[in-house]
Design a protein around this motif. Structure first.
Motif, PDB file in Angstrom:
ATOM      1  N   GLY A 224       0.842  -1.199   0.000  1.00 14.64           N
ATOM      2  CA  GLY A 224       0.000   0.000   0.000  1.00 14.64           C
ATOM      3  C   GLY A 224       0.869   1.236   0.000  1.00 14.64           C
ATOM      4  N   GLY A 225       0.337   2.308   0.578  1.00 19.03           N
ATOM      5  CA  GLY A 225       1.080   3.568   0.591  1.00 19.03           C
ATOM      6  C   GLY A 225       0.498   4.517  -0.424  1.00 19.03           C
ATOM      7  N   SER A 226       1.009   5.735  -0.407  1.00 16.16           N
ATOM      8  CA  SER A 226       0.363   6.762  -1.223  1.00 16.16           C
ATOM      9  C   SER A 226       0.678   6.637  -2.704  1.00 16.16           C
ATOM     10  N   LYS A 227       1.929   6.287  -3.039  1.00 16.38           N
ATOM     11  CA  LYS A 227       2.339   6.371  -4.445  1.00 16.38           C
ATOM     12  C   LYS A 227       2.867   5.060  -4.984  1.00 16.38           C
TER      13      LYS A 227
ATOM     14  N   GLY B 286      -3.374  -1.939  -1.870  1.00 14.91           N
ATOM     15  CA  GLY B 286      -4.271  -1.023  -1.168  1.00 14.91           C
ATOM     16  C   GLY B 286      -3.678   0.370  -1.178  1.00 14.91           C
ATOM     17  N   GLY B 287      -4.342   1.291  -0.474  1.00 18.19           N
ATOM     18  CA  GLY B 287      -3.795   2.641  -0.338  1.00 18.19           C
ATOM     19  C   GLY B 287      -3.947   3.484  -1.589  1.00 18.19           C
ATOM     20  N   GLY B 288      -3.266   4.626  -1.559  1.00 17.15           N
ATOM     21  CA  GLY B 288      -3.389   5.599  -2.638  1.00 17.15           C
ATOM     22  C   GLY B 288      -2.996   5.039  -3.998  1.00 17.15           C
TER      23      GLY B 288
ATOM     24  N   ALA C 203     -13.297  15.704   1.087  1.00 17.29           N
ATOM     25  CA  ALA C 203     -12.111  16.530   1.355  1.00 17.29           C
ATOM     26  C   ALA C 203     -11.083  15.668   2.062  1.00 17.29           C
ATOM     27  N   PHE C 204      -9.807  16.057   1.946  1.00 16.00           N
ATOM     28  CA  PHE C 204      -8.732  15.319   2.620  1.00 16.00           C
ATOM     29  C   PHE C 204      -8.678  15.795   4.063  1.00 16.00           C
ATOM     30  N   ASP C 205      -9.664  15.359   4.852  1.00 13.99           N
ATOM     31  CA  ASP C 205      -9.859  15.907   6.192  1.00 13.99           C
ATOM     32  C   ASP C 205     -10.623  14.886   7.027  1.00 13.99           C
TER      33      ASP C 205
ATOM     34  N   TRP D 281       4.055  -7.216   4.586  1.00 14.91           N
ATOM     35  CA  TRP D 281       3.204  -6.028   4.420  1.00 14.91           C
ATOM     36  C   TRP D 281       4.040  -4.763   4.413  1.00 14.91           C
ATOM     37  N   ASN D 282       3.878  -3.976   3.370  1.00 14.47           N
ATOM     38  CA  ASN D 282       4.485  -2.641   3.318  1.00 14.47           C
ATOM     39  C   ASN D 282       3.477  -1.645   2.759  1.00 14.47           C
ATOM     40  N   GLY D 283       3.202  -0.621   3.529  1.00 12.67           N
ATOM     41  CA  GLY D 283       2.351   0.468   3.056  1.00 12.67           C
ATOM     42  C   GLY D 283       0.926   0.385   3.583  1.00 12.67           C
ATOM     43  N   PRO D 284       0.493   1.403   4.335  1.00 14.37           N
ATOM     44  CA  PRO D 284      -0.883   1.452   4.842  1.00 14.37           C
ATOM     45  C   PRO D 284      -1.890   1.438   3.686  1.00 14.37           C
ATOM     46  N   VAL D 285      -3.057   0.803   3.912  1.00 11.99           N
ATOM     47  CA  VAL D 285      -4.050   0.696   2.839  1.00 11.99           C
ATOM     48  C   VAL D 285      -5.032   1.866   2.830  1.00 11.99           C
ATOM     49  N   GLY D 286      -4.829   2.820   3.734  1.00 10.83           N
ATOM     50  CA  GLY D 286      -5.669   4.011   3.767  1.00 10.83           C
ATOM     51  C   GLY D 286      -4.943   5.126   4.490  1.00 10.83           C
ATOM     52  N   VAL D 287      -5.603   6.275   4.560  1.00 10.75           N
ATOM     53  CA  VAL D 287      -5.013   7.411   5.273  1.00 10.75           C
ATOM     54  C   VAL D 287      -5.240   7.173   6.773  1.00 10.75           C
ATOM     55  N   PHE D 288      -4.451   6.254   7.311  1.00 18.16           N
ATOM     56  CA  PHE D 288      -4.691   5.758   8.682  1.00 18.16           C
ATOM     57  C   PHE D 288      -4.441   6.830   9.744  1.00 18.16           C
ATOM     58  N   GLU D 289      -3.737   7.904   9.353  1.00 19.13           N
ATOM     59  CA  GLU D 289      -3.458   8.980  10.322  1.00 19.13           C
ATOM     60  C   GLU D 289      -4.754   9.665  10.759  1.00 19.13           C
ATOM     61  N   MET D 290      -5.808   9.552   9.948  1.00 17.91           N
ATOM     62  CA  MET D 290      -7.105  10.129  10.322  1.00 17.91           C
ATOM     63  C   MET D 290      -8.065   8.979  10.631  1.00 17.91           C
TER      64      MET D 290
ATOM     65  N   VAL E 214       6.485  -6.937   8.733  1.00 19.21           N
ATOM     66  CA  VAL E 214       6.022  -5.592   8.387  1.00 19.21           C
ATOM     67  C   VAL E 214       7.240  -4.700   8.193  1.00 19.21           C
ATOM     68  N   GLY E 215       7.293  -4.009   7.063  1.00 17.24           N
ATOM     69  CA  GLY E 215       8.397  -3.095   6.787  1.00 17.24           C
ATOM     70  C   GLY E 215       7.868  -1.767   6.286  1.00 17.24           C
ATOM     71  N   GLY E 216       8.658  -0.697   6.486  1.00 19.62           N
ATOM     72  CA  GLY E 216       8.238   0.632   6.019  1.00 19.62           C
ATOM     73  C   GLY E 216       7.870   1.519   7.185  1.00 19.62           C
ATOM     74  N   GLY E 217       8.370   2.751   7.166  1.00 25.04           N
ATOM     75  CA  GLY E 217       8.194   3.666   8.293  1.00 25.04           C
ATOM     76  C   GLY E 217       6.752   3.831   8.726  1.00 25.04           C
ATOM     77  N   ASP E 218       5.869   4.136   7.777  1.00 25.28           N
ATOM     78  CA  ASP E 218       4.476   4.411   8.130  1.00 25.28           C
ATOM     79  C   ASP E 218       3.718   3.140   8.513  1.00 25.28           C
ATOM     80  N   SER E 219       4.025   2.036   7.832  1.00 27.55           N
ATOM     81  CA  SER E 219       3.357   0.772   8.155  1.00 27.55           C
ATOM     82  C   SER E 219       3.714   0.338   9.568  1.00 27.55           C
ATOM     83  N   VAL E 220       4.992   0.457   9.912  1.00 22.01           N
ATOM     84  CA  VAL E 220       5.439   0.083  11.255  1.00 22.01           C
ATOM     85  C   VAL E 220       4.787   0.997  12.289  1.00 22.01           C
TER      86      VAL E 220
HETATM   87  P1  ADP Z   1       5.608   3.119   4.267  1.00 25.56           P
HETATM   88  O1  ADP Z   1       6.291   4.252   4.988  1.00 25.56           O
HETATM   89  O2  ADP Z   1       5.057   2.103   5.221  1.00 25.56           O
HETATM   90  O3  ADP Z   1       6.470   2.499   3.201  1.00 25.56           O
HETATM   91  P2  ADP Z   1       4.307   4.900   2.430  1.00 25.56           P
HETATM   92  O4  ADP Z   1       5.226   5.985   2.857  1.00 25.56           O
HETATM   93  O5  ADP Z   1       4.484   4.328   1.091  1.00 25.56           O
HETATM   94  O6  ADP Z   1       4.321   3.719   3.516  1.00 25.56           O
HETATM   95  O7  ADP Z   1       2.811   5.411   2.499  1.00 25.56           O
HETATM   96  C1  ADP Z   1       2.225   5.895   3.671  1.00 25.56           C
HETATM   97  C2  ADP Z   1       1.241   6.990   3.408  1.00 25.56           C
HETATM   98  O8  ADP Z   1       0.292   6.614   2.429  1.00 25.56           O
HETATM   99  C3  ADP Z   1       0.475   7.356   4.644  1.00 25.56           C
HETATM  100  O9  ADP Z   1       0.866   8.638   5.067  1.00 25.56           O
HETATM  101  C4  ADP Z   1      -0.981   7.311   4.194  1.00 25.56           C
HETATM  102  O10 ADP Z   1      -1.747   8.403   4.672  1.00 25.56           O
HETATM  103  C5  ADP Z   1      -0.853   7.373   2.690  1.00 25.56           C
HETATM  104  N1  ADP Z   1      -2.055   6.841   2.023  1.00 25.56           N
HETATM  105  C6  ADP Z   1      -2.597   5.618   2.154  1.00 25.56           C
HETATM  106  N2  ADP Z   1      -3.741   5.526   1.467  1.00 25.56           N
HETATM  107  C7  ADP Z   1      -3.949   6.729   0.874  1.00 25.56           C
HETATM  108  C8  ADP Z   1      -4.968   7.276   0.053  1.00 25.56           C
HETATM  109  N3  ADP Z   1      -6.015   6.545  -0.311  1.00 25.56           N
HETATM  110  N4  ADP Z   1      -4.833   8.569  -0.353  1.00 25.56           N
HETATM  111  C9  ADP Z   1      -3.776   9.294   0.022  1.00 25.56           C
HETATM  112  N5  ADP Z   1      -2.792   8.849   0.801  1.00 25.56           N
HETATM  113  C10 ADP Z   1      -2.854   7.580   1.229  1.00 25.56           C
END
Ligand code: ADP
Ligand code: MG
Length: 401
Positions: free
Chosen positions: A199-202, A223-225, A276-278, A320-329, A355-361
């Motif tokens: 997952g993750g944003s990009k 998952g994720g962005g 909105a991103f909120d 697992w690497n990368g959150p599947v959503g904007v888990f910070e909210m 689990v690897g990756g800064g945000d996933s951890v």
């Molecule tokens: P990691 O650090 O675990 O490798 P990334 O840095 O690739 O993970 O991605 C983490 C970020 O992805 C988080 O800040 C999270 O908010 C963002 N993200 C996840 N899903 C979405 C989404 N649907 N839209 C925008 N950002 C997202």
């Protein structure tokens, strides 16, 4: 692919020897330089304590922050020495520098079981520049090299790679060994089925890991962005969701690769969307393809969680690497929490979970599942590069068994 068979601290006799130990003491601090999280220091204790117990003279080396090659009290390791001393319950000698005659003189006075901490190695540009003369000066302090700093192993710096040319043997510490065992084990000899969740944003930051894992895993879950780039490439409407338009062809190519190699690449079938991103935005759940033009995908939906669950339940190894959503909210954390919980439950049943990756951890830790996971990788960039199949110079430079 790199399969490492490196010597470890258990393969050496530390007694009476001067041992250069590269650790990762890059801890977060507040404005008053108080350490706000000492996890990294605690994680290094096993290796340090082992070497102390075996009668080694332990010379610790680390970087802290980005002092950009200049001495700067703000980035001094002094607060770390104080905290380490508390944790070890013994004095830790703080050195005035990381190289030079004064340091050498102090080292010469060390006795078996003593612990010293060199000052921030990034006070010199030569560290990141992997300058041979600088590396030799570091090496001059010791006889044996131990690397326990997995988080910087993907960079060939003087203290992670250069120094190994002048010391023998060069061995892995316990933290490093654990990383090699779990990450290396997953790549070279995983228990199957092997399921990866990315997952993750990009997508752009994960291309190489996706490509490499597709050659190894049995199922790839997305998952994720980054899902929206995949979905758009297949012609689905994604509204205002995060997307990399210059990666649509690449996404198509990866989907094609998954068909050709018969490794299912699973994409979300429903989404939590917001206007909105909120955290306080309007939120609803929609099916794949039904994201309206004013809405953006923030998390995987409940049907996706259900579908992914059935696949995750079959796994014997999960990475697992990368959150599947904007888990910070909180409104968009459900999907990530569900995945974290599934991994914790799987671990209880004997499944190897990594689990690897800064945000996933960070997510797994915040949500309280970290202690259940078989292996939480301590390196953000390093674990990603490892899983991409790249050779990590800091590990490659260690002495083969
Ligand atoms: P990691 O650090 O675990 O490798 P990334 O840095 O690739 O993970 O991605 C983490 C970020 O992805 C988080 O800040 C999270 O908010 C963002 N993200 C996840 N899903 C979405 C989404 N649907 N839209 C925008 N950002 C997202
Ligand atoms: Mg990140």
């Amino acid at each position: 692919m790199a399969i490492y068979n490196k010597m470890s601290v258990e393969d050496i006799n530390p007694s009476g020897k001067r041992i250069f130990v590269r650790v990762d003491f890059n801890v977060p601090q507040d404005e008053q330089l108080k350490i706000t999280d000492d996890t990294r220091i605690r994680e290094s204790l096993k290796t340090i304590q082992y070497l102390v117990d075996k009668g080694g003279k332990v010379i610790l080396c680390s970087h802290l922050g980005r002092p950009k090659g200049k001495k700067n009290e703000k980035y001094s390791l002094k607060p770390v020495a104080a905290r380490l001393s508390e944790l070890l319950k013994k004095p830790v000698l703080m050195m005035p520098d990381c190289i030079g005659d004064a340091v050498k003189a102090e080292v010469a006075k060390m006795k078996s079981g003593d612990v010293a901490l060199l000052e921030n190695v990034r006070f010199y540009n030569e560290e990141e520049g992997n300058d041979p003369a600088f590396a030799q000066k570091l090496a001059d302090l010791a006889e044996v090299y131990v690397n326990d700093a997995f988080g910087t192993a993907h960079r060939a710096h003087a203290s992670t790679e250069g120094v190994t040319k002048y010391l023998k043997p060069c061995v892995a510490g316990f933290l490093m060994m654990k990383e090699i065992k779990y990450l290396g084990g997953a790549l070279s000899d995983p228990q199957r089925p092997f399921v990866a969740i990315i997952g993750g944003s990009k997508i752009s930051t994960k291309i190489d890991v996706i490509k490499h894992l597709m050659e190894i895993v049995d199922i790839l879950i997305i998952g994720g962005g980054m899902s929206y780039t995949f979905l758009k490439s297949e012609g689905h409407g994604i509204g205002k969701s995060i997307v990399e338009d210059d990666k649509l062809d690449l996404a198509k190519e990866l989907i094609k690769q998954s068909i050709e190699t018969d490794v299912p690449l699973l994409l979300p079938i429903d989404h939590i969307v917001s206007d909105a991103f909120d955290a306080k935005a309007n939120v609803k759940t929609v099916l794949r393809g039904d994201i309206g033009p004013e809405w953006e995908g923030m998390d995987i939906g409940p049907k996706t969680v259900e579908k992914y669950t059935t696949f995750i339940h079959t796994a014997k190894t999960i990475f697992w690497n990368g959150p599947v959503g904007v888990f910070e909210m909180e409104p968009y954390a459900k999907g990530t929490r569900a995945i974290a919980k599934l991994l914790a439950e799987a671990s209880d049943k004997g499944v190897t979970t990594i689990v690897g990756g800064g945000d996933s951890v960070a997510a797994v830790t915040q949500m309280g599942f970290a202690s259940k996971i078989s292996h939480i990788s301590t390196g953000g960039g390093a674990s990603l590069e490892f899983m991409e199949g790249k050779v990590l110079p800091g590990i490659a430079a260690l002495t083969d068994k």
